[in-house]
Design a protein around this motif. Sequence first.
Motif, PDB file in Angstrom:
ATOM      1  N   LYS A  47       0.847  -1.194   0.000  1.00 24.44           N
ATOM      2  CA  LYS A  47       0.000   0.000   0.000  1.00 24.44           C
ATOM      3  C   LYS A  47       0.879   1.239   0.000  1.00 24.44           C
ATOM      4  O   LYS A  47       1.966   1.242   0.584  1.00 24.44           O
ATOM      5  N   GLU A  48       0.367   2.279  -0.634  1.00 26.10           N
ATOM      6  CA  GLU A  48       1.080   3.548  -0.652  1.00 26.10           C
ATOM      7  C   GLU A  48       1.342   4.016   0.780  1.00 26.10           C
ATOM      8  O   GLU A  48       0.448   3.986   1.623  1.00 26.10           O
ATOM      9  N   GLY A  49       2.566   4.390   1.049  1.00 25.00           N
ATOM     10  CA  GLY A  49       2.946   4.885   2.371  1.00 25.00           C
ATOM     11  C   GLY A  49       3.486   3.818   3.312  1.00 25.00           C
ATOM     12  O   GLY A  49       3.944   4.125   4.412  1.00 25.00           O
ATOM     13  N   ALA A  50       3.463   2.556   2.889  1.00 27.17           N
ATOM     14  CA  ALA A  50       3.905   1.463   3.768  1.00 27.17           C
ATOM     15  C   ALA A  50       5.373   1.575   4.148  1.00 27.17           C
ATOM     16  O   ALA A  50       5.768   1.160   5.234  1.00 27.17           O
ATOM     17  N   LEU A  51       6.190   2.132   3.273  1.00 24.93           N
ATOM     18  CA  LEU A  51       7.618   2.275   3.560  1.00 24.93           C
ATOM     19  C   LEU A  51       7.994   3.693   3.984  1.00 24.93           C
ATOM     20  O   LEU A  51       9.167   3.970   4.243  1.00 24.93           O
ATOM     21  N   ALA A  52       7.006   4.567   4.055  1.00 29.01           N
ATOM     22  CA  ALA A  52       7.275   5.943   4.472  1.00 29.01           C
ATOM     23  C   ALA A  52       7.742   5.956   5.920  1.00 29.01           C
ATOM     24  O   ALA A  52       7.427   5.065   6.703  1.00 29.01           O
ATOM     25  N   GLY A  53       8.509   6.943   6.262  1.00 31.14           N
ATOM     26  CA  GLY A  53       8.968   7.076   7.638  1.00 31.14           C
ATOM     27  C   GLY A  53      10.324   6.453   7.884  1.00 31.14           C
ATOM     28  O   GLY A  53      10.890   6.584   8.956  1.00 31.14           O
ATOM     29  N   ASP A  54      10.871   5.763   6.897  1.00 30.99           N
ATOM     30  CA  ASP A  54      12.214   5.209   7.004  1.00 30.99           C
ATOM     31  C   ASP A  54      13.075   5.905   5.956  1.00 30.99           C
ATOM     32  O   ASP A  54      12.564   6.532   5.031  1.00 30.99           O
ATOM     33  N   GLU A  55      14.371   5.799   6.126  1.00 33.21           N
ATOM     34  CA  GLU A  55      15.300   6.362   5.162  1.00 33.21           C
ATOM     35  C   GLU A  55      16.052   5.213   4.502  1.00 33.21           C
ATOM     36  O   GLU A  55      16.469   4.273   5.167  1.00 33.21           O
ATOM     37  N   TYR A  56      16.215   5.300   3.189  1.00 37.54           N
ATOM     38  CA  TYR A  56      16.841   4.248   2.405  1.00 37.54           C
ATOM     39  C   TYR A  56      18.029   4.836   1.650  1.00 37.54           C
ATOM     40  O   TYR A  56      17.870   5.820   0.919  1.00 37.54           O
ATOM     41  N   TYR A  57      19.188   4.247   1.823  1.00 39.87           N
ATOM     42  CA  TYR A  57      20.418   4.758   1.224  1.00 39.87           C
ATOM     43  C   TYR A  57      21.123   3.673   0.426  1.00 39.87           C
ATOM     44  O   TYR A  57      21.187   2.523   0.857  1.00 39.87           O
ATOM     45  N   LEU A  58      21.689   4.071  -0.694  1.00 41.64           N
ATOM     46  CA  LEU A  58      22.538   3.193  -1.488  1.00 41.64           C
ATOM     47  C   LEU A  58      23.831   3.944  -1.752  1.00 41.64           C
ATOM     48  O   LEU A  58      23.806   5.164  -1.985  1.00 41.64           O
ATOM     49  N   GLU A  59      24.944   3.234  -1.716  1.00 41.27           N
ATOM     50  CA  GLU A  59      26.225   3.861  -2.019  1.00 41.27           C
ATOM     51  C   GLU A  59      26.090   4.665  -3.307  1.00 41.27           C
ATOM     52  O   GLU A  59      25.565   4.173  -4.306  1.00 41.27           O
ATOM     53  N   ARG A  60      26.537   5.930  -3.272  1.00 43.06           N
ATOM     54  CA  ARG A  60      26.377   6.815  -4.424  1.00 43.06           C
ATOM     55  C   ARG A  60      27.117   6.245  -5.632  1.00 43.06           C
ATOM     56  O   ARG A  60      28.300   5.956  -5.573  1.00 43.06           O
ATOM     57  N   ALA A  61      26.368   6.075  -6.717  1.00 45.31           N
ATOM     58  CA  ALA A  61      26.948   5.535  -7.949  1.00 45.31           C
ATOM     59  C   ALA A  61      26.116   5.965  -9.140  1.00 45.31           C
ATOM     60  O   ALA A  61      24.890   5.993  -9.078  1.00 45.31           O
TER      61      ALA A  61
END
Length: 132
Positions: A47-61
């Motif tokens: 559902k829309e918003g299910a992952l909201a509230g967390d921060e997701y990072y990937l090594e800059r590339a």
Amino acid sequence: MFDYNQVTSLTAAEFEKLSPSTSELKAEFTKSDSEDISKMERLLDLKEGALAGDEYYLERAECKGCGRVLTMYDFVFTGIVDADHPKSLIVHTFIGNKYVVNEPRPVRCSNCATVFRPKRRYRMESYTCWSG
């Protein structure tokens, strides 16, 4: 097939010790924006918003194939397409209660399929990949 119930968790302290610092995240990683998070939710059938509230990072590339900046969406795409992870494993890893650290794995650009090999890490609330 991978099963989240079989995943071993670190303690919160162990996890933090192996996780990138705030300054490292800002300097060396790309943070997923709301559009990227929405794409991950759609890919994972959430559902829309299910992952909201967390921060997701990937090594800059930047993708060597098409020039696009890779994001956590590419990481999720790779987990489904290349690693054959069930969507439920990825969702549980994102929002579950376990602290998980793995070796960095290749990430495939979702736009052109070029493979990027992270040197070090990626990170979300309770999951990080780290190579000292």
